[in-house]
Every structure is written in structure tokens, then in C-alpha cells.
Design a protein around this motif. Sequence first.
Motif, PDB file in Angstrom:
ATOM      1  N   ASP A   1       0.825  -1.202   0.000  1.00 35.48           N
ATOM      2  CA  ASP A   1       0.000   0.000   0.000  1.00 35.48           C
ATOM      3  C   ASP A   1       0.864   1.259   0.000  1.00 35.48           C
ATOM      4  OD1 ASP A   1      -0.308  -0.988   3.241  1.00 35.48           O
ATOM      5  OD2 ASP A   1       0.365   1.055   2.877  1.00 35.48           O
ATOM      6  N   ILE A   2       0.222   2.406  -0.079  1.00 37.79           N
ATOM      7  CA  ILE A   2       0.926   3.690  -0.235  1.00 37.79           C
ATOM      8  C   ILE A   2       1.782   4.023   0.980  1.00 37.79           C
ATOM      9  CG2 ILE A   2      -0.937   5.152   0.611  1.00 37.79           C
ATOM     10  CD1 ILE A   2       1.202   5.960  -2.424  1.00 37.79           C
ATOM     11  N   LYS A   3       1.333   3.668   2.189  1.00 42.02           N
ATOM     12  CA  LYS A   3       2.118   3.952   3.395  1.00 42.02           C
ATOM     13  C   LYS A   3       3.431   3.177   3.395  1.00 42.02           C
ATOM     14  CE  LYS A   3      -1.733   5.292   6.313  1.00 42.02           C
ATOM     15  NZ  LYS A   3      -2.445   5.070   7.561  1.00 42.02           N
ATOM     16  N   GLU A   4       3.372   1.921   2.948  1.00 45.68           N
ATOM     17  CA  GLU A   4       4.593   1.120   2.866  1.00 45.68           C
ATOM     18  C   GLU A   4       5.557   1.707   1.834  1.00 45.68           C
ATOM     19  OE1 GLU A   4       2.909  -2.695   2.002  1.00 45.68           O
ATOM     20  OE2 GLU A   4       2.908  -3.289   4.106  1.00 45.68           O
ATOM     21  N   ILE A   5       5.028   2.203   0.727  1.00 40.27           N
ATOM     22  CA  ILE A   5       5.870   2.818  -0.306  1.00 40.27           C
ATOM     23  C   ILE A   5       6.514   4.097   0.236  1.00 40.27           C
ATOM     24  CG2 ILE A   5       5.863   3.925  -2.582  1.00 40.27           C
ATOM     25  CD1 ILE A   5       3.609   1.949  -3.365  1.00 40.27           C
ATOM     26  N   GLN A   6       5.736   4.910   0.946  1.00 38.03           N
ATOM     27  CA  GLN A   6       6.278   6.142   1.524  1.00 38.03           C
ATOM     28  C   GLN A   6       7.372   5.831   2.551  1.00 38.03           C
ATOM     29  OE1 GLN A   6       2.664   7.985   2.916  1.00 38.03           O
ATOM     30  NE2 GLN A   6       2.391   9.151   1.010  1.00 38.03           N
ATOM     31  N   SER A   7       7.159   4.814   3.379  1.00 37.61           N
ATOM     32  CA  SER A   7       8.171   4.403   4.360  1.00 37.61           C
ATOM     33  C   SER A   7       9.437   3.940   3.657  1.00 37.61           C
ATOM     34  CB  SER A   7       7.633   3.284   5.251  1.00 37.61           C
ATOM     35  OG  SER A   7       6.535   3.720   5.976  1.00 37.61           O
ATOM     36  N   LEU A   8       9.285   3.221   2.579  1.00 33.76           N
ATOM     37  CA  LEU A   8      10.433   2.749   1.807  1.00 33.76           C
ATOM     38  C   LEU A   8      11.210   3.921   1.215  1.00 33.76           C
ATOM     39  CD1 LEU A   8      11.940   0.270   0.670  1.00 33.76           C
ATOM     40  CD2 LEU A   8      10.386   0.336  -1.274  1.00 33.76           C
ATOM     41  N   ILE A   9      10.505   4.925   0.717  1.00 33.14           N
ATOM     42  CA  ILE A   9      11.155   6.113   0.149  1.00 33.14           C
ATOM     43  C   ILE A   9      11.977   6.830   1.227  1.00 33.14           C
ATOM     44  CG2 ILE A   9      10.738   8.418  -0.833  1.00 33.14           C
ATOM     45  CD1 ILE A   9       8.273   7.162  -2.242  1.00 33.14           C
ATOM     46  N   LYS A  10      11.382   7.022   2.405  1.00 32.17           N
ATOM     47  CA  LYS A  10      12.089   7.698   3.500  1.00 32.17           C
ATOM     48  C   LYS A  10      13.322   6.898   3.919  1.00 32.17           C
ATOM     49  CE  LYS A  10       8.003  10.025   5.264  1.00 32.17           C
ATOM     50  NZ  LYS A  10       6.990  10.086   6.316  1.00 32.17           N
ATOM     51  N   PHE A  11      13.184   5.581   4.007  1.00 29.35           N
ATOM     52  CA  PHE A  11      14.307   4.731   4.408  1.00 29.35           C
ATOM     53  C   PHE A  11      15.457   4.831   3.407  1.00 29.35           C
ATOM     54  CE2 PHE A  11      16.462   1.385   6.513  1.00 29.35           C
ATOM     55  CZ  PHE A  11      17.031   0.591   5.532  1.00 29.35           C
ATOM     56  N   VAL A  12      15.132   4.797   2.105  1.00 30.15           N
ATOM     57  CA  VAL A  12      16.157   4.881   1.064  1.00 30.15           C
ATOM     58  C   VAL A  12      16.838   6.248   1.103  1.00 30.15           C
ATOM     59  CG1 VAL A  12      16.547   4.891  -1.438  1.00 30.15           C
ATOM     60  CG2 VAL A  12      15.098   3.138  -0.404  1.00 30.15           C
ATOM     61  N   ALA A  13      16.060   7.312   1.324  1.00 30.53           N
ATOM     62  CA  ALA A  13      16.632   8.666   1.373  1.00 30.53           C
ATOM     63  C   ALA A  13      17.602   8.804   2.545  1.00 30.53           C
ATOM     64  CB  ALA A  13      15.522   9.695   1.482  1.00 30.53           C
ATOM     65  N   LYS A  14      17.263   8.243   3.700  1.00 27.96           N
ATOM     66  CA  LYS A  14      18.124   8.319   4.884  1.00 27.96           C
ATOM     67  C   LYS A  14      19.357   7.425   4.763  1.00 27.96           C
ATOM     68  CE  LYS A  14      14.482   9.563   8.121  1.00 27.96           C
ATOM     69  NZ  LYS A  14      13.696   9.137   9.278  1.00 27.96           N
ATOM     70  N   SER A  15      19.230   6.329   4.019  1.00 31.38           N
ATOM     71  CA  SER A  15      20.342   5.374   3.926  1.00 31.38           C
ATOM     72  C   SER A  15      21.483   5.891   3.055  1.00 31.38           C
ATOM     73  CB  SER A  15      19.852   4.041   3.365  1.00 31.38           C
ATOM     74  OG  SER A  15      19.534   4.179   1.997  1.00 31.38           O
ATOM     75  N   GLY A  16      21.208   6.821   2.172  1.00 31.17           N
ATOM     76  CA  GLY A  16      22.238   7.363   1.305  1.00 31.17           C
ATOM     77  C   GLY A  16      22.413   6.596   0.009  1.00 31.17           C
ATOM     78  N   ALA A  17      21.603   5.597  -0.217  1.00 34.47           N
ATOM     79  CA  ALA A  17      21.681   4.842  -1.474  1.00 34.47           C
ATOM     80  C   ALA A  17      21.194   5.728  -2.612  1.00 34.47           C
ATOM     81  CB  ALA A  17      20.829   3.574  -1.392  1.00 34.47           C
ATOM     82  N   SER A  18      21.803   5.570  -3.776  1.00 32.82           N
ATOM     83  CA  SER A  18      21.415   6.405  -4.905  1.00 32.82           C
ATOM     84  C   SER A  18      20.237   5.819  -5.688  1.00 32.82           C
ATOM     85  CB  SER A  18      22.602   6.626  -5.839  1.00 32.82           C
ATOM     86  OG  SER A  18      23.040   5.383  -6.341  1.00 32.82           O
ATOM     87  N   GLU A  19      20.090   4.488  -5.666  1.00 29.62           N
ATOM     88  CA  GLU A  19      18.993   3.860  -6.406  1.00 29.62           C
ATOM     89  C   GLU A  19      18.654   2.517  -5.782  1.00 29.62           C
ATOM     90  OE1 GLU A  19      19.731   3.327 -10.583  1.00 29.62           O
ATOM     91  OE2 GLU A  19      17.725   2.564 -10.959  1.00 29.62           O
ATOM     92  N   VAL A  20      17.353   2.254  -5.671  1.00 28.64           N
ATOM     93  CA  VAL A  20      16.861   0.969  -5.162  1.00 28.64           C
ATOM     94  C   VAL A  20      15.754   0.503  -6.087  1.00 28.64           C
ATOM     95  CG1 VAL A  20      15.688  -0.201  -3.259  1.00 28.64           C
ATOM     96  CG2 VAL A  20      17.430   1.501  -2.763  1.00 28.64           C
ATOM     97  N   LYS A  21      15.834  -0.769  -6.491  1.00 27.40           N
ATOM     98  CA  LYS A  21      14.777  -1.358  -7.321  1.00 27.40           C
ATOM     99  C   LYS A  21      14.142  -2.504  -6.534  1.00 27.40           C
ATOM    100  CE  LYS A  21      16.701  -0.336 -11.846  1.00 27.40           C
ATOM    101  NZ  LYS A  21      17.106  -0.891 -13.138  1.00 27.40           N
ATOM    102  N   LEU A  22      12.800  -2.559  -6.566  1.00 27.66           N
ATOM    103  CA  LEU A  22      12.049  -3.601  -5.880  1.00 27.66           C
ATOM    104  C   LEU A  22      11.021  -4.156  -6.860  1.00 27.66           C
ATOM    105  CD1 LEU A  22      11.227  -5.104  -3.247  1.00 27.66           C
ATOM    106  CD2 LEU A  22       9.664  -3.208  -2.815  1.00 27.66           C
TER     107      LEU A  22
END
Length: 163
Positions: A2-23
Motif C-alpha cells: 500500500d501507499i504507506k509502505e511505499i512512503q516508508s520505503l522512500i524515507k528509508f532509502v533517502a536516509k540510507s544514502g543509497a542512490s537507487e533501489v529497485k524492488l
Amino acid sequence: MDIKEIQSLIKFVAKSGASEVKLEMEDIKITIRTGDQSSSPETTIVQQIPMAQATMAAAPQVPVVTPEATPAAPTAEASDDDSKYITIKSPIIGTFYRKPAPDKPNFVEVGKDIQQGDVLCVIEAMKLFNDIESEVSGKVVKILVDDSSPVEFDQPLFLVDPS
């Protein structure tokens, strides 16, 4: 997902410093890219994979196409042979079962004599099991549907020789 899980994933990736994540999952594909661009620090692309939708859309069409094609072939080749038989058709849409329970014998077999009112099969529709009774007396010549397969309204189920 759902959208909340996607938003949480976006925040996690932004904080982790990764440049790109594919799921990639069965029915969804997500790519999250982060960067130092001033106009767009986070880019999110959510794409539905069309193959899952095509499979789901094709599944209901298969039972519809098969009954139309099946009567056409016997009509052209063996219309004289089948014309003397009575066709018992499905009164409802559902799942066709030849026996009342997995550990019980079939209601009818090819070659069995039946009477009007005998139960021929069960069709499950919306978790309700409906007994399909014979409207004619005679001998079962052919069973036209495989056990545990979906059937459409007015689809031929059995051929019965009334003589």
C-alpha cells in the motif's frame, strides 16, 4: 503493497544514502532514485506490471471462448450423432464437481441410467453447493466438463440418450 509502505520505503532509502533501489514483486515494480539534484531530490517510479493484469483478464475469457468453439466442431462433424441426445446445461455460473465430497464416489458415470430428479453433479457458486438434477430420464452418454473446472451459464455439461 500500500501507499504507506511505499512512503516508508522512500524515507528509508533517502536516509540510507543509497542512490537507487529497485524492488520487484509479483504485481508491482518500484524504482527509487535519490540524488543531489536541487529540483528533485527524490524520484519515485511506481509501475504496474501488465502481465499480471493480462493473465487475470485472459482467465475469464478462456471458459467463454471454449464453449463457443466446442459446439461448433461437433455440429460440423457429427451433428447427426449428437442430435438424438439431450444436452443438460449448467443453470448457473460456478465450479463443476462430479462428486459430493472428495472421498465420495461420482454422482454419475458414462453409461449409467438416470431418472428424472437424480442428482448429476454439484456446482459451487459463492460458497454455496447447488445440486444439479436431471430433467430427463435416460443413459449418460458423455460428460462434457472436467471435475473441479469452472462452468458458465448455459454451458453443456452432459449428453443423455433418452431412449
